[in-house]
Write a protein that holds these residues in place. Structure first.
Motif, short mmCIF file in Angstrom:
data_model
loop_
_atom_site.label_atom_id
_atom_site.label_comp_id
_atom_site.label_asym_id
_atom_site.label_seq_id
_atom_site.Cartn_x
_atom_site.Cartn_y
_atom_site.Cartn_z
N ARG A 553 -17.53 -1.23 5.58
CA ARG A 553 -17.50 0.02 5.07
C ARG A 553 -16.53 1.21 5.70
NH1 ARG A 553 -22.53 1.35 2.45
NH2 ARG A 553 -22.92 -0.64 1.09
N SER A 554 -16.19 1.21 7.09
CA SER A 554 -15.36 1.88 7.78
C SER A 554 -13.99 1.46 7.83
CB SER A 554 -15.77 2.47 8.95
OG SER A 554 -16.19 1.45 9.90
N GLU A 555 -13.68 0.27 7.37
CA GLU A 555 -12.26 -0.40 7.66
C GLU A 555 -11.44 0.44 7.03
OE1 GLU A 555 -9.23 -2.25 8.76
OE2 GLU A 555 -10.99 -2.74 9.71
N GLU A 556 -10.18 0.76 7.83
CA GLU A 556 -9.07 1.80 7.13
C GLU A 556 -7.76 1.22 7.77
OE1 GLU A 556 -10.40 5.40 8.57
OE2 GLU A 556 -9.34 5.41 10.56
N GLN A 557 -7.58 0.17 8.28
CA GLN A 557 -6.42 -0.41 8.59
C GLN A 557 -5.94 -1.45 7.43
OE1 GLN A 557 -5.91 -1.27 13.18
NE2 GLN A 557 -8.13 -2.14 12.45
N ALA A 558 -6.72 -2.40 7.09
CA ALA A 558 -6.41 -3.49 6.13
C ALA A 558 -6.99 -2.77 4.63
CB ALA A 558 -7.23 -4.84 6.32
N PHE A 559 -6.36 -3.07 3.70
CA PHE A 559 -6.62 -2.64 2.31
C PHE A 559 -6.36 -3.76 1.22
CE2 PHE A 559 -2.31 -1.55 3.23
CZ PHE A 559 -1.72 -1.84 2.13
N MET A 560 -7.21 -3.64 0.02
CA MET A 560 -6.98 -4.47 -1.03
C MET A 560 -5.89 -4.01 -1.99
SD MET A 560 -9.36 -6.88 -0.67
CE MET A 560 -8.94 -7.40 -2.34
N LEU A 561 -4.87 -4.91 -2.29
CA LEU A 561 -4.00 -4.61 -3.44
C LEU A 561 -4.47 -5.06 -4.80
CD1 LEU A 561 -1.10 -3.14 -4.04
CD2 LEU A 561 -0.39 -5.37 -3.56
N GLY A 562 -5.05 -4.20 -5.60
CA GLY A 562 -5.63 -5.06 -6.90
C GLY A 562 -7.01 -5.44 -6.42
N THR A 563 -7.46 -6.33 -6.96
CA THR A 563 -8.87 -7.28 -6.98
C THR A 563 -8.63 -8.37 -6.15
OG1 THR A 563 -8.66 -8.23 -8.79
CG2 THR A 563 -9.87 -5.93 -9.02
N ASP A 564 -7.31 -8.88 -5.70
CA ASP A 564 -7.34 -10.17 -5.40
C ASP A 564 -6.48 -10.44 -4.21
OD1 ASP A 564 -8.96 -10.96 -7.55
OD2 ASP A 564 -7.09 -11.25 -8.72
N ILE A 565 -5.75 -9.29 -3.95
CA ILE A 565 -4.81 -9.60 -2.61
C ILE A 565 -5.21 -8.62 -1.50
CG2 ILE A 565 -2.58 -9.27 -1.61
CD1 ILE A 565 -1.41 -10.33 -4.22
N LEU A 566 -5.55 -9.06 -0.27
CA LEU A 566 -5.94 -8.30 0.95
C LEU A 566 -4.73 -8.33 1.81
CD1 LEU A 566 -8.05 -7.27 2.89
CD2 LEU A 566 -8.21 -9.69 3.81
N VAL A 567 -4.31 -6.97 2.28
CA VAL A 567 -3.16 -6.59 3.06
C VAL A 567 -3.65 -6.25 4.50
CG1 VAL A 567 -1.08 -5.25 2.96
CG2 VAL A 567 -2.04 -5.88 0.62
N ILE A 568 -2.86 -6.82 5.33
CA ILE A 568 -3.26 -6.60 6.65
C ILE A 568 -2.03 -6.15 7.40
CG2 ILE A 568 -4.40 -7.50 8.79
CD1 ILE A 568 -5.40 -9.65 7.02
N PRO A 569 -1.87 -4.86 7.63
CA PRO A 569 -0.72 -4.33 8.13
C PRO A 569 -0.33 -5.06 9.62
CG PRO A 569 -1.69 -2.61 7.46
CD PRO A 569 -2.58 -3.74 7.31
N ALA A 570 0.65 -5.11 10.16
CA ALA A 570 1.10 -5.73 11.36
C ALA A 570 0.62 -4.96 12.75
CB ALA A 570 2.50 -5.84 11.44
N PHE A 571 0.37 -3.69 12.05
CA PHE A 571 -0.30 -2.84 13.35
C PHE A 571 -1.92 -3.01 13.52
CE2 PHE A 571 -1.04 0.22 9.92
CZ PHE A 571 -2.16 0.59 10.21
N ALA A 572 -2.34 -3.53 12.60
CA ALA A 572 -3.80 -3.46 12.60
C ALA A 572 -4.44 -4.47 13.77
CB ALA A 572 -4.20 -4.07 11.32
N LYS A 573 -5.35 -3.70 14.51
CA LYS A 573 -5.80 -4.38 15.50
C LYS A 573 -7.67 -4.84 15.33
CE LYS A 573 -3.20 -3.03 19.27
NZ LYS A 573 -2.15 -2.32 19.49
N ASN A 574 -7.86 -5.99 15.29
CA ASN A 574 -9.28 -6.25 14.87
C ASN A 574 -9.68 -5.89 13.60
OD1 ASN A 574 -9.43 -7.99 17.32
ND2 ASN A 574 -9.87 -6.02 18.59
N PRO A 575 -9.25 -6.03 12.62
CA PRO A 575 -9.71 -5.31 11.35
C PRO A 575 -10.93 -6.23 10.89
CG PRO A 575 -7.95 -6.73 10.63
CD PRO A 575 -7.73 -6.57 12.36
#
Length: 714
Positions: A553-575
């Motif tokens: 509920r509070s995850e704000e580093q990674a995000f969904m692109l559309g319904t089927d792809i998960l995007v995890i930025p390089a800066f993300a720590k323990n998403p």
């Protein structure tokens, strides 16, 4: 059901009126206006005092209130100012509020609704920005959800405490709409039913955009375009900030830097680019300037409290400001676009439209200024209409663009707007700063806008103000390539921020990031169509993958692109990432090892359509079309592709193609991929199709004719 509702209604009215001596206001009318959408109208509500510019259509009664309805707002007045509040069920996660700084999870937050030219988000610590979205999405512990829309664009404060949502205005009583449905996605569909959706954009608008304050003269613009093509870095749009104008006069082009703008735009078109030009609301006070002269003749400008034409300083010096509450003014403004866009201009950028006034109180107009209104808008002061100024401007601008080029889909970007304004313009998150803090903040900001009815949005990648380091640029573009609106922009007093400006290593990383975006154009375009049809966000929070999983509920580093792809930025720590099957996706050779590249993962059960690397969307993506398949635990997958001509309105007449693909195991090791549905009349030949199956960390490939089905050996 009538008897059950009657009892509930009595209970609700007892609750609402039991302390009227303390300023409570009776609910005068409660109406079901959609599937589990209820309209609450307070006593003394007057549409002439609180007109709606938020709703796309006036709601119509559709039946009786559900018997199990429990979400009932409380209306109050304090010193003549209307408020509304709603008790929040225990354990609810709150989101929304539109353009906000701070965390994605909005429990315990306050947002000021007063559109402000807030460079680097420093005014009030970013508590008020450029847009107003009086909307809250609540997600209960079980994954069911509700939404609250306060139908007022007046100056206000939105408070989202864990036990109560409060909307405190400085205006008259207003209607409130509550949506209660089975999922957050269903609630956002309900919001779209109330406020409308984005128009389907031209396909070039979902490519990468390059901007600067400003690219001048013409030779510099051509050099930027030529360098993109020479270095084979994908890009579709070059932007023109205010320096293209003649002394900052809107609807003019200075002939020193751009002696033949039509020739220049034709050059860009020949290279596969489109152009977007800025238009501000401030009109230079100059009796010899045609925009001011015709505006004054038609009495279109905002007046001060003494009914004199109001003047305030912006870029050109003393300016008058169109009173967009008047239908006559909107028609006059729209008419200015025909000759301007005849220069070969493709898109428009409405900036400074909070409105920003350099020498005005709080950086805007006096609240006592007068807007004359007309049509369904009453005469009112600027306190009443301030937040709606940009919304009314983009409506007029879009009308002008449509009249100038009726056979083209308009692309319009705005800095200021209100919820519902997504019907007219995309938006960006304003003048951010080249810092790691703002880079990280851009993710929850854009997600929140998508959760607030505005899916077509993004930040200035790299940061607008301040110099950008190579490391910051690499990190930001590495995931910024996946924002719905993906644009690099820079202030005039900063270093160059083009993809090749940071050395060979970063040029390679930039090319890779943008090639990944362009391979995903078929998938992105399909996601935009979903946003256009039912209001779903293009960039969504990871909890959309599993609304019941409260660890997301509070995850704000990674995000969904559309319904089927998960995007995890390089800066993300323990998403915090969704459970289940998620296979890593590689789109470009070496991208999974790129220092700055976001990790991409495909959801189990999905089929993702991707194209080849192209330099702009005018090129053919489908040579070949590749279907990336990720099986669920049952060995099945499904996905779709939407495609049309990329511009124009033929898709509204059925000239589009929407394909559905399914994959299913036939035996232990054979996977059959086939097309199971085809809608639309567009002639569409995929030709030879490639299939890549992501399974247990490996990639299995095949190809063939989809009409016969394609077999992949696992």
């Amino acid at each position: 059901m009538r008897k059950k509702w009657s009892l509930l209604h009595v209970t609700a009215l007892i609750f609402i009126t039991q302390v009227t001596w303390a300023g409570d206001v009776k609910t005068e009318k409660v109406t079901l206006v959609g599937e589990r959408i209820v309209e609450f109208i307070p006593e003394k509500y007057d549409v002439a005092r609180t007109p709606s510019l938020i709703l796309s259509n006036e709601p119509v009664k559709q039946g009786e209130i559900p018997a199990d309805w429990t979400l009932i707002p409380r209306f109050t007045t304090v010193d003549g100012k209307a408020n509304a509040s709603l008790d929040v069920p225990a354990g609810t996660s709150l989101y929304g509020g539109g353009e906000v700084t701070g965390p994605l999870l909005r429990n315990g937050q306050k947002t000021k609704m007063w559109n402000t030219d807030n460079g680097m988000y420093r005014v009030d610590g970013g508590a008020r920005l450029y847009q107003t979205h009086p909307w809250v999405l609540g997600v209960r512990p079980d994954g069911t959800a509700f939404g609250v829309l306060f139908d007022s664009f007046c100056k206000a404060e939105l408070v989202t405490n864990s036990d109560k949502i409060e909307f405190k205005t400085e205006g008259a009583p207003f209607r409130t709409y509550i949506i209660d449905r089975e999922s957050p996605q269903a609630v956002l569909k309900g919001l779209a039913e109330l406020t409308g959706t984005i128009s389907m954009p031209p396909r070039w608008a979902i490519g990468y955009h390059q901007s600067r304050f400003s690219y001048v003269p013409e030779a510099r613009v051509k050099d930027i375009a030529d360098t993109f093509r020479k270095k084979k870095i994908p890009c579709d749009v070059i932007w023109f900030d205010i320096n293209y104008m003649d002394e900052f006069r809107v609807f003019t082009i200075n002939d020193k830097d751009f002696p033949d703008p039509k020739r220049m735009n034709n050059y860009l078109h020949d290279q596969g680019f489109h152009s977007v030009f800025m238009i501000d609301p401030g009109v230079k006070v100059d009796e010899n300037y045609f925009v001011y002269k015709t505006g004054k003749e038609q009495d279109v400008f905002v007046r001060d409290i003494y009914r004199n034409e109001f003047h305030g300083k912006v870029w050109p010096g003393d300016c008058a400001f169109p009173d967009f509450t008047r239908p006559e003014t909107r028609s006059w403004w729209a008419g200015l676009y025909k000759d301007f866009m005849a220069n070969g201009i493709d898109g428009i950028w409405n900036d400074m439209n909070e409105p920003s006034v350099f020498d005005g109180p709080g950086g805007s107009m006096p609240e006592s200024n007068i807007h004359l209104g007309g049509g369904n808008l009453p005469t009112g002061n600027h306190l009443m209409y301030h937040n709606a100024y940009g919304r009314l401007m983009v409506e007029a601008s879009r009308d002008g663009m449509m009249a100038a080029n009726p056979d083209k889909r308009p692309f319009l970007l705005s800095r200021s707007n209100i919820i519902g304004g997504q019907r007219y313009a995309a938006m960006w998150t304003g003048d951010n700063e080249a810092t790691y803090e703002h880079m990280k903040l851009s993710v929850p900001m854009s997600i929140t806008l998508g959760l607030s009815g505005q899916p077509f949005n993004g930040p200035d990648i790299g940061g607008f103000a301040g110099n950008t380091t190579s490391d910051l640029w690499g990190n930001w573009l590495g995931f910024g390539a996946f924002f719905p609106f993906s644009r690099g922009h820079a202030s005039c007093d900063t270093n160059n921020k083009e993809p090749w400006a940071f050395g060979k290593e970063l040029e390679k990383e930039s090319r890779m990031a943008l090639e990944r975006r362009y391979r995903l154009i078929p998938y992105l375009y399909t996601a935009f169509y979903a946003a256009h049809t039912d209001g779903q966000p293009i960039m969504a929070p990871v909890f959309f993958a599993d609304p019941k999983d409260q660890t997301l509920r509070s995850e704000e580093q990674a995000f969904m692109l559309g319904t089927d792809i998960l995007v995890i930025p390089a800066f993300a720590k323990n998403p915090s990432l969704p459970k289940g099957i998620w296979e890593e996706l590689s789109l470009i050779k070496g991208d999974t090892k790129g220092k700055y590249q976001a990790k991409l993962k495909v959801r189990g059960g999905a089929i993702v359509p991707v194209g080849k690397v192209i330099q702009n969307v005018n090129e053919n993506s489908f040579d070949p079309l590749t279907l990336v398949v990720c099986l669920d635990k049952d060995g099945k997958a499904e996905g779709s592709l939407y495609w049309d001509k990329g511009d124009g309105w033929e898709f509204q007449k059925g000239n589009y193609k929407q394909l559905t693909f399914k994959a299913e195991l036939a035996g232990a090791h054979n996977l059959i991929v086939k097309m199971t549905d085809s809608k639309g009349e567009e002639q569409f030949d995929c030709g030879m199709i490639k299939v890549e199956v992501l399974h247990n960390g490996r990639v299995y490939k095949s190809s063939g004719d989809m009409a016969k089905g394609i077999t992949v050996n696992l």
